[in-house]
Design a protein around this motif. Structure first.
Motif, PDB file in Angstrom:
ATOM      1  N   VAL A 159     -51.940 -19.537  -2.081  1.00 38.93           N
ATOM      2  CA  VAL A 159     -51.622 -19.757  -3.492  1.00 38.93           C
ATOM      3  C   VAL A 159     -52.183 -21.099  -3.954  1.00 38.93           C
ATOM      4  O   VAL A 159     -52.761 -21.217  -5.052  1.00 38.93           O
ATOM      5  N   CYS A 160     -52.023 -22.117  -3.141  1.00 40.14           N
ATOM      6  CA  CYS A 160     -52.519 -23.450  -3.512  1.00 40.14           C
ATOM      7  C   CYS A 160     -54.042 -23.446  -3.671  1.00 40.14           C
ATOM      8  O   CYS A 160     -54.576 -24.032  -4.623  1.00 40.14           O
ATOM      9  N   THR A 161     -54.744 -22.742  -2.787  1.00 36.10           N
ATOM     10  CA  THR A 161     -56.199 -22.646  -2.896  1.00 36.10           C
ATOM     11  C   THR A 161     -56.614 -21.924  -4.174  1.00 36.10           C
ATOM     12  O   THR A 161     -57.541 -22.347  -4.877  1.00 36.10           O
ATOM     13  N   ALA A 162     -55.925 -20.811  -4.500  1.00 35.50           N
ATOM     14  CA  ALA A 162     -56.252 -20.056  -5.708  1.00 35.50           C
ATOM     15  C   ALA A 162     -55.990 -20.871  -6.957  1.00 35.50           C
ATOM     16  O   ALA A 162     -56.771 -20.835  -7.929  1.00 35.50           O
ATOM     17  N   LEU A 163     -54.910 -21.641  -6.987  1.00 41.39           N
ATOM     18  CA  LEU A 163     -54.602 -22.456  -8.160  1.00 41.39           C
ATOM     19  C   LEU A 163     -55.641 -23.554  -8.368  1.00 41.39           C
ATOM     20  O   LEU A 163     -56.057 -23.831  -9.501  1.00 41.39           O
ATOM     21  N   ARG A 164     -56.067 -24.182  -7.278  1.00 41.50           N
ATOM     22  CA  ARG A 164     -57.050 -25.247  -7.419  1.00 41.50           C
ATOM     23  C   ARG A 164     -58.421 -24.704  -7.800  1.00 41.50           C
ATOM     24  O   ARG A 164     -59.150 -25.326  -8.576  1.00 41.50           O
ATOM     25  N   ASN A 165     -58.796 -23.551  -7.242  1.00 38.36           N
ATOM     26  CA  ASN A 165     -60.109 -22.982  -7.564  1.00 38.36           C
ATOM     27  C   ASN A 165     -60.188 -22.526  -9.017  1.00 38.36           C
ATOM     28  O   ASN A 165     -61.269 -22.552  -9.626  1.00 38.36           O
ATOM     29  N   THR A 166     -59.068 -22.061  -9.585  1.00 38.00           N
ATOM     30  CA  THR A 166     -59.066 -21.553 -10.965  1.00 38.00           C
ATOM     31  C   THR A 166     -58.607 -22.597 -11.978  1.00 38.00           C
ATOM     32  O   THR A 166     -58.620 -22.325 -13.183  1.00 38.00           O
ATOM     33  N   ASN A 167     -58.137 -23.763 -11.493  1.00 39.26           N
ATOM     34  CA  ASN A 167     -57.618 -24.810 -12.380  1.00 39.26           C
ATOM     35  C   ASN A 167     -56.438 -24.299 -13.205  1.00 39.26           C
ATOM     36  O   ASN A 167     -56.297 -24.604 -14.392  1.00 39.26           O
ATOM     37  N   GLN A 169     -52.539 -24.366 -14.083  1.00 44.79           N
ATOM     38  CA  GLN A 169     -51.507 -25.398 -14.029  1.00 44.79           C
ATOM     39  C   GLN A 169     -50.096 -24.832 -13.969  1.00 44.79           C
ATOM     40  O   GLN A 169     -49.130 -25.602 -14.035  1.00 44.79           O
ATOM     41  N   LEU A 170     -49.936 -23.521 -13.858  1.00 48.91           N
ATOM     42  CA  LEU A 170     -48.599 -22.929 -13.826  1.00 48.91           C
ATOM     43  C   LEU A 170     -48.012 -23.006 -12.421  1.00 48.91           C
ATOM     44  O   LEU A 170     -48.734 -22.838 -11.429  1.00 48.91           O
ATOM     45  N   PRO A 171     -46.702 -23.237 -12.278  1.00 47.31           N
ATOM     46  CA  PRO A 171     -46.068 -23.192 -10.961  1.00 47.31           C
ATOM     47  C   PRO A 171     -46.128 -21.771 -10.387  1.00 47.31           C
ATOM     48  O   PRO A 171     -45.988 -20.787 -11.116  1.00 47.31           O
ATOM     49  N   PHE A 172     -46.321 -21.690  -9.069  1.00 49.90           N
ATOM     50  CA  PHE A 172     -46.439 -20.401  -8.393  1.00 49.90           C
ATOM     51  C   PHE A 172     -45.412 -20.397  -7.255  1.00 49.90           C
ATOM     52  O   PHE A 172     -45.455 -21.244  -6.360  1.00 49.90           O
ATOM     53  N   PHE A 173     -44.495 -19.415  -7.289  1.00 46.26           N
ATOM     54  CA  PHE A 173     -43.403 -19.338  -6.314  1.00 46.26           C
ATOM     55  C   PHE A 173     -43.579 -18.114  -5.417  1.00 46.26           C
ATOM     56  O   PHE A 173     -44.189 -17.106  -5.809  1.00 46.26           O
ATOM     57  N   ILE A 174     -42.995 -18.209  -4.209  1.00 47.68           N
ATOM     58  CA  ILE A 174     -42.999 -17.113  -3.232  1.00 47.68           C
ATOM     59  C   ILE A 174     -41.541 -16.787  -2.900  1.00 47.68           C
ATOM     60  O   ILE A 174     -40.783 -17.679  -2.485  1.00 47.68           O
ATOM     61  N   VAL A 187     -45.482 -24.046  -5.373  1.00 47.57           N
ATOM     62  CA  VAL A 187     -46.380 -25.172  -5.515  1.00 47.57           C
ATOM     63  C   VAL A 187     -46.987 -25.150  -6.909  1.00 47.57           C
ATOM     64  O   VAL A 187     -47.098 -24.082  -7.529  1.00 47.57           O
ATOM     65  N   MET A 188     -47.341 -26.329  -7.410  1.00 50.62           N
ATOM     66  CA  MET A 188     -48.047 -26.457  -8.683  1.00 50.62           C
ATOM     67  C   MET A 188     -49.158 -27.472  -8.490  1.00 50.62           C
ATOM     68  O   MET A 188     -48.934 -28.568  -7.955  1.00 50.62           O
ATOM     69  N   CYS A 189     -50.370 -27.110  -8.892  1.00 47.01           N
ATOM     70  CA  CYS A 189     -51.544 -27.987  -8.787  1.00 47.01           C
ATOM     71  C   CYS A 189     -52.088 -28.222 -10.191  1.00 47.01           C
ATOM     72  O   CYS A 189     -52.601 -27.297 -10.827  1.00 47.01           O
ATOM     73  N   ALA A 190     -51.956 -29.448 -10.683  1.00 47.32           N
ATOM     74  CA  ALA A 190     -52.395 -29.739 -12.052  1.00 47.32           C
ATOM     75  C   ALA A 190     -52.755 -31.202 -12.169  1.00 47.32           C
ATOM     76  O   ALA A 190     -51.981 -32.088 -11.766  1.00 47.32           O
ATOM     77  N   GLN A 191     -53.945 -31.477 -12.692  1.00 46.35           N
ATOM     78  CA  GLN A 191     -54.410 -32.829 -13.011  1.00 46.35           C
ATOM     79  C   GLN A 191     -54.319 -33.764 -11.802  1.00 46.35           C
ATOM     80  O   GLN A 191     -53.930 -34.928 -11.914  1.00 46.35           O
TER      81      GLN A 191
END
Length: 989
Positions: A159-167, A169-174, A187-191
């Protein structure tokens, strides 16, 4: 084939299942255009409490990791986010090249926002983290769950890899473990920030961590392991929940069970209503301290400043008992089961033998028109043997007499309620609400419309004999032996109706005239029976006048059939005594209703033998009523007279349906066309004979001029008044084989006194009585249910202003639904009872809350008169605000109490909890109950504690950018849960 001497080649460029999974996540994120999602502003600008009261939407898609299927769902608050336009994207790209943005992602702003803490109704992730837009991945393979640490780390890394590759910024939960556990990591990856979401759930609370001081220590230790954390400012939000679920201390004054008592038998109209059990299972009070600095309040093991009376925010909510027992629903629902019982009366009452039966009632079936029809053996239907159980109290003479008196002898107030229009008219509700607020008066105006709506139901007049009979029979079913009590009273009632019929006593408390097809079928049948009684009384009165005999006054006192008019227009040759011999039906009988019977007695076509005592035509006119304007007969040029005619036979709706079915069946057979014509022309044939008797020498054209003027064309005259073209009949009257011509040729001059009766009162009366006594239990219940349903609706309407705010539109819809159902051949009574149950529950819940919150305390005797007066005025002023609280609790999941403990509503709630606490004290002396408890003892131990700690702090080092950190703690019983969100700067370590 491959040369075995060559080395084996392995293709390391083939995508693995892990890479395919990441690619599917990236594709899904791009399809949903999630990288372009931005906020519309801070949550405080959207609305306070938007997370709990706003409109949430979701969107789902299935992804796979090898053979493991998962569901990805996006949850977002409508209106809180939007998609960036191309201009905004270009502008933000330019700003990023010049200088990196210092603002935090909107998800981190949500973590720090305190305007939407503790939402009333929201997803568990929304309540714990306060976010407005997020993604959640859950297993989609039945019982399979993500329970191991390896699976968790693999999915979290993907999930973290997909969020960073697509930029994105939404939180993603499992979703972890079973969904009921409500455990998730994310995890949330933003800025350049990574925010990790983790949860801890324990079955016990660690010592010291159930207080604010303990949680602050835990939170600061998590952020930094140094002495610097003691100076870290932390914002705190706290909520405590108090609950009442034991109402044994409270006298609810609930409605007693509806039981029969000898002195209360006549109170049939007062149907039971209300909840038989407490409809409120829990009453919860949530007190909150929002957005506090950590040094403002002290909460430790030794001392706590968190007292409910000092909390600035109060909220209350209630929980209901699922499907509580209600009296009206049980009362009607049990009787609804009779609709499925097809047992006959003789089968139900066959075992009840007695020698005390009335012989006249025992042989009642021997006098029926069709002796070949099998009738029930009612020889033992009135009194049971001494061996029967005493529970069948209807067998007691005193009880039975009270039942029969209630049905057949209306009281004075019942007679005044029964109006000539036959409509319901129950109390003026607006009078009862005169002292309420303006809103209540507006509702009272709406309630007034119910009276008009209830009048349109296809039932019976309130307090008519049908109304009272229905209520008495359902009472007999519930309190006097079930179906045996019902059958026994029904047989006794039919016997009383036969007594009225044979003795000529008019049945009281019912509208006069022909059956009203707008009423229920039982109402029509009793009206029909009254028509038979009135017709026979009128006929016997005419015969007694001939024989100079008197008819008992009590038989004609209530007769609604008009006596024959005296001769108003005497003429030469007119028989002055013909009007006295006139046979007249009720004036209210419709002339448009078809009449017919396949028996010889009702056949309109008479044979010549029927006139063997008559000549071809009478020498003088008979049966004249009045001149028909200035018209003259075509052949003799004499005055045309309106004849005295028989009115068509009154009919009930089932009789009309039976006749229509017979005509339809005969119409399909060409050989039966003549019989069909006879069924439809009985009244026409009688009118032709009466017209011939009143107008000797008349023609068919004369009859048509009077009976159907549209089928006659007047003669055309010239300017001098001479006839240019003679008058003529219409085309349909001159067609060969026309039915009118055939009937005219067969008709002989005969006044109504020498005609066969169109309405045979004896036969029709016996037919109705036979039908009533041979009914099955289900048929009886079908006749009674319309009035019973309407009585139940009226009972609810009397209390409709006590229910929730939506009770009035709900009842309007229910009455319209009832109106439609009662006009069907098979009404769905079960569905109507279910809907009435919903209204009954709503009213019961509101009344239960009022009994708890409106409880007034008597002032102590030691207080002065002025203090007692001021206390009474304060209680009266708080009534309106408490009433608003009751209505809000029924409509909303949570209700905020403005002013907290200092408001009138707050004082009422405090008194409710204080009374519960007093009941738990061991010393229950009068002095203990009357004195006030200290503030620390007025409330029980909270069943739940919720803490939200939030701050901004640089991690993982002091040189990192400041990120948002938050921890949510909930302590309920033995369960301890922590949900933390901690941010790390991935650019500046």
């Amino acid at each position: 084939s491959q040369d075995p001497s060559l080395p084996e080649f392995k293709d390391f460029t083939t995508a693995t299942e892990w890479e395919k999974f990441i690619a599917s996540l990236e594709q899904l994120i791009e399809e949903w255009r999630l990288p372009n999602i931005v906020s519309t502003g801070p949550l405080a600008n959207v609305s306070t409490g938007a997370l709990g009261g706003g409109e949430w939407k979701s969107r789902s898609e299935t992804v796979s990791f090898a053979s493991f299927r998962m569901m990805v769902t996006r949850h977002y608050l409508e209106g809180s986010t939007k998609e960036r336009s191309e201009e905004d994207q270009a502008k933000e790209a330019l700003e990023e090249t010049e200088e990196y943005q210092e603002s935090l992602p909107f998800a981190m702003d949500d973590l720090l926002s305190f305007t939407n803490d503790f939402p009333a109704k929201a997803h568990f992730l929304v309540r714990w983290y306060g976010i407005r837009d997020f993604l959640l991945i859950t297993p989609d393979m039945g019982d399979d769950t993500i329970s191991t640490v390896d699976r968790q780390k693999m999915l979290l890394g993907s999930v973290c890899t997909a969020l960073r590759n697509t930029n994105c910024q939404l939180p993603f939960f499992i979703q972890m473990h079973h969904p009921q556990e409500k455990i998730a990591c994310g995890v949330m990856c933003a800025q350049g920030f990574h925010c990790y979401f983790n949860m801890v759930k324990l079955v016990h609370t660690p010592k010291g961590y159930d207080t604010l001081n303990g949680l602050l220590t835990l939170f600061k230790n998590k952020l930094c392991n140094s002495s610097f954390y003691t100076h870290l400012p932390v914002d705190v939000s706290i909520r405590f929940t108090y609950m009442l679920d034991d109402w044994s201390f409270f006298d609810l004054n609930s409605i007693p069970s509806h039981s029969l008592d000898v002195d209360q038998v006549i109170k049939f109209g007062d149907l039971p209503m209300g909840a038989g059990v407490e409809p409120i299972s829990e009453f919860r009070l949530m007190v909150s301290w929002p957005h506090l600095a950590e040094d403002v309040v002290n909460d430790s093991i030794a001392h706590s400043d968190l007292v409910p009376a000092n909390a600035p925010e109060w909220c209350v909510t209630i929980k209901y008992v699922s499907g509580p027992y209600c009296y009206l629903e049980n009362y009607l629902g049990e009787f609804e089961t009779v609709l499925s019982k097809n047992e006959s009366l003789d089968l139900v009452l066959g075992s009840m033998l007695s020698d005390d039966i009335d012989p006249e009632l025992a042989n009642v079936m021997d006098r029926l028109a069709e002796p070949k029809v099998r009738v029930p053996d009612l020889a033992a239907s009135i009194m049971p043997s001494d061996t029967r159980e005493k529970r069948r109290r209807l067998t007691d003479d005193e009880i039975l007499i009270k039942f029969m008196n209630y049905i057949f002898i209306p009281s004075i107030d019942q007679e005044t309620v029964l109006s000539s229009s036959g409509h319901i008219d129950f109390g003026d509700i607006s009078t009862a609400l005169g002292s309420q607020s303006a809103e209540k008066l507006e509702e009272a105006d709406e309630v007034e419309k119910f009276k008009e709506k209830l009048r349109a139901l296809k039932t019976s007049s309130k307090n008519s004999i049908v109304w009272r009979l229905s209520l008495a029979l359902i009472e007999a079913y519930h309190t006097c032996g079930g179906i045996e009590g019902l059958a026994l009273l029904w047989v006794k009632v039919v016997g009383e109706l036969r007594h009225h019929f044979e003795r000529g006593y008019i049945i009281s408390s019912i509208e006069p005239g022909a059956p009203n097809l707008g009423m229920c079928l039982l109402h029509q049948k009793i009206q029909m029976l009254n028509c038979c009684i009135e017709t026979r009384n009128a006929r016997e009165l005419r015969e007694s006048r001939k024989q100079k005999k008197k008819v008992p006054i009590d038989r004609m006192a209530n007769c609604h059939f008009k006596m024959p008019p005296q001769s108003e227009n005497p003429t030469e040759g007119e028989n002055s005594s013909s009007d006295e011999d006139f046979f007249e039906c009720s004036d209210s009988t419709s002339t448009s209703e078809p009449v017919g019977d396949d028996k010889s007695e009702g056949t309109p076509i008479q044979s010549p033998d029927d006139f063997k005592t008559l000549d071809d035509a009478p020498l003088s006119a008979e049966g004249r009523s009045k001149p028909f304007g200035a018209l003259k007969l075509l052949s003799t040029d004499e005055q045309m007279w309106v004849p005295v005619c028989q009115q068509p036979s009154p009919m009930t709706e089932d009789m009309l349906q039976e006749q229509a079915d017979a005509i339809l069946k005969l119409a399909s057979d060409p050989e039966c066309s003549k019989m069909t014509a006879r069924l439809q022309s009985a009244s026409l044939f009688s009118d032709m004979e009466s017209f011939k008797a009143a107008n000797p020498g008349c023609q068919l054209a004369d009859f048509v001029r009077w009976f159907s003027p549209r089928d006659w064309t007047e003669p055309i005259r010239d300017e001098k008044g001479e006839i240019v073209k003679a008058g003529e009949l219409s085309q349909r009257m001159t067609i060969p084989g026309n039915m009118w011509q055939d009937l005219w040729e067969q008709a002989r001059p005969a006044p109504t006194t020498r005609q066969k009766r169109l309405f045979d009162d004896t036969k029709e009366g016996e037919k109705i009585l036979h039908e009533l006594i041979t009914m099955s239990l289900s048929d009886i219940a079908n006749l009674l249910f319309p009035c019973i349903i309407q009585c139940g609706l009226e009972k609810i309407c009397e209390s409709v202003h006590k229910g929730p705010r939506d009770m009035i539109p709900f009842m309007e819809h229910l009455i319209e639904k009832t109106k439609q159902e009662l006009r069907m051949r098979r009404p769905n009574y079960k569905d109507l009872i279910r809907r009435m149950y919903e209204a009954e529950i709503g009213i019961a819940r509101a009344e239960s809350l009022r009994q708890k919150l409106f409880r007034k305390e008597e002032p102590e005797e030691t207080e002065s008169s002025l203090k007692r007066y001021l206390a009474m005025k304060a209680q009266e002023s708080s009534t309106v605000s408490v009433e608003e609280l009751v209505l809000d609790l029924l409509d909303k999941p949570e209700v905020e109490i403005r002013g907290g403990a200092k408001s009138a509503v707050g004082r009422a709630i405090t008194k409710l909890f204080e009374n519960a606490q007093k009941a738990k004290l061991e010393d229950t002396t009068l002095s203990t109950k009357s004195r006030r408890l200290p503030a620390s003892q007025q409330f029980p131990t909270p069943i739940g504690k919720e803490f939200i700690l939030r701050t901004k702090y640089p991690r993982p080092s002091n040189n990192s950018r400041t990120g948002a950190h938050r921890i949510y703690a909930v302590i309920t019983g033995n369960e301890f849960r922590l949900a933390g969100a901690f941010t790390e700067d991935m650019l500046f370590y």
